[in-house]
Design an enzyme around this catalytic site. Structure first.
Site, PDB file in Angstrom:
ATOM      1  N   ASP A   1       0.893  -1.161   0.000  1.00  0.00           N
ATOM      2  CA  ASP A   1       0.000   0.000   0.000  1.00  0.00           C
ATOM      3  C   ASP A   1       0.930   1.209   0.000  1.00  0.00           C
ATOM      4  O   ASP A   1       1.434   1.603   1.056  1.00  0.00           O
ATOM      5  CB  ASP A   1      -0.891  -0.017   1.245  1.00  0.00           C
ATOM      6  CG  ASP A   1      -1.858   1.148   1.265  1.00  0.00           C
ATOM      7  OD1 ASP A   1      -2.268   1.605   0.184  1.00  0.00           O
ATOM      8  OD2 ASP A   1      -2.191   1.615   2.372  1.00  0.00           O
TER       9      ASP A   1
ATOM     10  N   GLU B   1      -1.691  -1.480  -5.279  1.00  0.00           N
ATOM     11  CA  GLU B   1      -2.905  -0.766  -5.671  1.00  0.00           C
ATOM     12  C   GLU B   1      -2.621   0.144  -6.856  1.00  0.00           C
ATOM     13  O   GLU B   1      -1.628   0.868  -6.868  1.00  0.00           O
ATOM     14  CB  GLU B   1      -3.469   0.040  -4.490  1.00  0.00           C
ATOM     15  CG  GLU B   1      -4.707  -0.619  -3.941  1.00  0.00           C
ATOM     16  CD  GLU B   1      -5.425   0.200  -2.888  1.00  0.00           C
ATOM     17  OE1 GLU B   1      -5.529   1.428  -3.033  1.00  0.00           O
ATOM     18  OE2 GLU B   1      -5.887  -0.419  -1.914  1.00  0.00           O
TER      19      GLU B   1
ATOM     20  N   ASP C   1      -2.856   1.168   6.980  1.00  0.00           N
ATOM     21  CA  ASP C   1      -1.985   0.862   5.839  1.00  0.00           C
ATOM     22  C   ASP C   1      -1.558  -0.592   5.855  1.00  0.00           C
ATOM     23  O   ASP C   1      -1.354  -1.199   4.790  1.00  0.00           O
ATOM     24  CB  ASP C   1      -0.744   1.766   5.873  1.00  0.00           C
ATOM     25  CG  ASP C   1      -1.103   3.210   6.141  1.00  0.00           C
ATOM     26  OD1 ASP C   1      -1.227   3.970   5.187  1.00  0.00           O
ATOM     27  OD2 ASP C   1      -1.295   3.555   7.316  1.00  0.00           O
TER      28      ASP C   1
END
Lengths: 200, 200
Positions: free
Chosen positions: B8, B69, B142
């Site tokens: 992330d 992502e 996170d």
């Protein structure tokens, strides 16, 4: 003398230039290239092309500083994100070798080499050709851009160790760099600026 | 079994998770961490923190895939560009070790772990905690996000080698991945999907 490696980041075309700049502002092109890969390749492959090229040139040319154009995300496009990823890879490659990175805005680069922050690409290429005493303009534009970034960094502060992105936004030198106001200058810097004025 | 390292990305807080996912979809957390540095540090330093952490974990855990992502530049902020730079560094670190990268949109991740592409962070954390049989939810967010990306990648296609960003936008598998339509499935994939339906 300061040896600057500069990067005009991109996944399809990434300009990389190495320029030597002497204390009298004279600049000599050491090498320039454009690397990249088509959008049909995986993002891992595309970033590793830049990673490997940077690694190779950092070893080969042992530059003092890396200079990269500061990115702004103005559009919601994959291109902007890819360009940012490419710049991150270049900066990390330099950081692995303890080479500090300077970030310059496009208008800082244009102003440094042409005198106008709104100069067009042709003007930048023309001035880069003149500054380096090249017989023919560097091509493609990404190559000329990378060279301009290197020159701009050295001229605007790299020779003093100013203009490096220390991240300390509150330092006078850095604030000055990004607000285009005079910094709290050291005696050496004052001498230099006076010499610059005389040269103009 | 598939071992996925997921990131992330971020400069201040970068979640990194390693998850093992078995063919029966059961998932086991191998390790998770959050690395990063304050905005007062130079960009070179900040990216090298992520670079070093990735290198260390790629050697230590020998993952099969990296999952990240997919970024969208929705706002003209330095944060977005820094996040993109961080993701580029993570992807390049994996590419240096020939580990392929899968890119997932935030809604793909949410849909995979919660069943809804518009789930909130709490739902994602709750589902991640349940899927991994953890006694307490992973913190900070996170960390949970990175774990969710790893699980989503493995569940949605990583176990078949689908879902990797080959960059070939025209391949049926990839088009399907990003349009959420069925791909041209191999016999093994058809069996898997049938097993998934039975399990629901």
């Amino acid at each position: 003398m300061l040896r600057v490696i500069a990067v005009d980041p991109g996944l399809t075309r990434c300009g990389i230039a190495v320029v030597d700049i002497a204390a009298n502002r004279s600049a000599q092109l050491v090498d320039v290239t454009v690397v990249g890969s088509p959008g049909t390749e995986s993002i891992g492959h595309r970033l590793s092309v830049i990673d490997r090229a940077m690694d190779e040139w950092l070893v080969k040319y042992q530059p003092d500083h890396l200079a990269v154009e500061r990115m702004f995300a103005q559009h919601n496009t994959p291109t902007v994100m890819g360009t940012a990823q490419a710049s991150g890879v270049a900066i990390a490659a330099a950081a692995r070798k303890d080479i500090p990175t300077a970030l310059l805005t496009p208008s800082e680069v244009k102003a440094a080499v042409t005198g106008s922050g709104s100069a067009d690409k042709q003007q930048v290429t023309a001035m880069v050709t003149r500054i380096l005493n090249l017989e023919t303009p560097p091509k493609p534009a990404d190559a000329a851009d990378a060279i301009a970034v290197a020159i701009a960094h050295a001229w605007r502060g790299g020779l003093f160790g100013r203009g490096l992105d220390t991240g300390k936004l509150t330092s006078p030198a850095r604030k000055s760099r990004f607000e285009n106001k005079p910094a709290n200058l050291t005696p050496a810097q004052k001498l230099w600026l006076a010499a610059e004025k005389r040269a103009k």
